[in-house]
Design an enzyme around this catalytic site. Structure first.
Site, mmCIF file in Angstrom:
data_model
loop_
_atom_site.group_PDB
_atom_site.id
_atom_site.type_symbol
_atom_site.label_atom_id
_atom_site.label_comp_id
_atom_site.label_asym_id
_atom_site.label_seq_id
_atom_site.Cartn_x
_atom_site.Cartn_y
_atom_site.Cartn_z
ATOM 1 C CD GLU A 92 -1.148 -0.402 3.565
ATOM 2 O OE1 GLU A 92 -2.159 -1.417 3.538
ATOM 3 O OE2 GLU A 92 -1.019 0.083 4.940
ATOM 4 C CB CYS A 105 3.539 7.412 2.741
ATOM 5 S SG CYS A 105 4.340 6.400 3.981
ATOM 6 C CB CYS A 112 8.336 -5.158 7.560
ATOM 7 S SG CYS A 112 9.955 -4.563 8.200
ATOM 8 C CB CYS A 116 8.368 -2.594 15.159
ATOM 9 S SG CYS A 116 9.912 -1.974 14.325
ATOM 10 C CB CYS A 119 4.935 -1.984 12.987
ATOM 11 S SG CYS A 119 4.663 -2.058 11.352
ATOM 12 C CB CYS A 330 2.182 1.356 8.208
ATOM 13 S SG CYS A 330 3.546 0.273 7.473
HETATM 14 FE FE1 SF4 Z 1 8.829 -2.909 9.478
HETATM 15 FE FE2 SF4 Z 1 6.994 -1.954 10.798
HETATM 16 FE FE3 SF4 Z 1 9.112 -1.792 12.068
HETATM 17 FE FE4 SF4 Z 1 8.648 -0.166 9.954
HETATM 18 S S1 SF4 Z 1 7.738 -0.134 11.814
HETATM 19 S S2 SF4 Z 1 10.531 -1.578 10.252
HETATM 20 S S3 SF4 Z 1 7.339 -1.511 8.554
HETATM 21 S S4 SF4 Z 1 8.013 -3.531 11.467
#
Ligand code: SF4
Length: 341
Positions: A92, A105, A112, A116, A119, A330
């Site tokens: 996206e 963005c 990923c 994190c 996230c 996100c």
């Molecule tokens: Fe990956 Fe989300 Fe951490 Fe960004 S915030 S590096 S997209 S896990």
């Protein structure tokens, strides 16, 4: 068919040679791709018909429109792209209009691997790196493409974990043979992958944003596994202030969590760690993911933190929250689409 979008000038020069053309034809092709932003090879009107036919035997432009758009009450738009080959694979991009600015963005990976804890994308796991063509397609294939003023590489994925393709896309955006944008219109974020970050700093002149989210090593580790391999102290040590004195800007992204990183203890540590640097901090409101594991700070607490940091010499702003009604956190739209498909 191979895609032309995403190719750099050296690759276009080899393609020109392959089809029996002089090197200057590569510049003409680049002009059509990156300045004119055409959608078909037939539109390259200063190339001979024979040359266009030869080019079309192996290549196409490679632009692919988003499959869905969700529009927020505040004008923010979330675009969903299918980058799958045999099966659907979603990424996206978010278009954010704001008075005289229009920011896009973009994502750099499908999923990923950074994990994190706060996230949504991190929870999806890593699927694959996006090619430079797929990164640029997000910019060139949306209806607002020609009105964009800024690009931020802050969507799905960790840009420094896909540094080759990220640098290639930045080169197409900023080179004179490409879009010719100033690097100051583009910001690339990272959780602090030092090797990629070093290459980014030496091979581009775009702004850098570091996802900080907590100034204490042990507390940061509890929400960001990357802290184990690349502690924030090492990330800060590796930044050469000279690289940020002129056009290039260094900023820190700081999502505010109630009681977890917005207290006076955290504020003091931020000043101790960052106070002497030529940088700014962007405080970001946390978009609740519905799990209740993390709770965003109140507006009042964010304002207090913002004032404290500004009063202590760190230029700090609160980023205005956008598109909350369309799941702008996100990865949320991708998760929804994947579930439904
Ligand atoms: Fe990956 Fe989300 Fe951490 Fe960004 S915030 S590096 S997209 S896990």
């Amino acid at each position: 068919m191979e895609k032309l979008i995403g190719k750099d000038i050296n690759e276009l020069t080899s393609i020109a040679e392959q089809i029996g053309q002089k090197p200057f034809v590569a510049k003409q092709i680049a002009h059509w791709l990156y300045t004119k932003r055409i959608h078909s090879i037939d539109e390259m009107s200063n190339l001979s018909k024979q040359c266009r036919n030869k080019l079309s035997e192996r290549y196409n432009i490679g632009l692919k429109a988003p499959i869905k758009v969700t529009v927020s009450n505040d004008g923010t738009k979330k675009y969903l792209f299918d980058v799958g080959i045999d099966t659907p694979e979603y990424i996206e991009s978010v278009y954010i209009p704001d008075s005289d600015r229009a920011t896009l963005c973009v994502s750099t990976q499908a999923g990923c691997r950074m994990g994190c804890k706060f996230c949504f994308t991190g929870g999806l796991g890593f699927h694959r790196n996006l090619t430079s063509s797929e990164i640029l397609n997000q910019i060139f294939s949306i209806p607002e493409s020609n009105t964009l003023t800024n690009i931020v590489y802050m969507g799905m994925g960790e840009p420094m974990d896909n540094i080759d393709n990220v640098l290639k896309s930045l080169s197409a955006m900023t080179s004179s043979w490409g879009c010719g944008w100033s690097g100051s219109r583009i910001t690339v974020s990272t959780v602090g992958l030092i090797p990629g970050m070093k290459r980014f700093l030496s091979e581009s002149d775009c702004h850098l944003a570091i996802s900080l989210h907590n100034p204490f090593d042990d507390e940061r580790l509890s929400i960001m596994p990357i802290q184990r391999a690349y502690p924030i102290s090492k990330v800060l040590d590796s930044l050469d202030d000279n690289l940020f004195k002129h056009q290039r800007r260094l900023s820190f992204e700081y999502i505010c969590f109630a009681g977890a990183n917005d207290t006076i203890r955290h504020a003091r540590e931020l000043v101790r760690r960052l106070g002497k640097r030529h940088c700014r901090i962007n405080l970001i409101k946390y978009h609740n993911d519905g799990t209740g594991e993390f709770i965003g700070s109140s507006q009042q607490q964010m304002e207090w933190l913002c004032n404290y940091l500004n009063d202590n010499g760190i230029r700090t702003t609160i980023r205005r929250s956008r598109g909350e009604d369309i799941m702008a956190a996100c990865g949320m739209l991708v998760a929804k689409e994947t579930k439904e498909s």
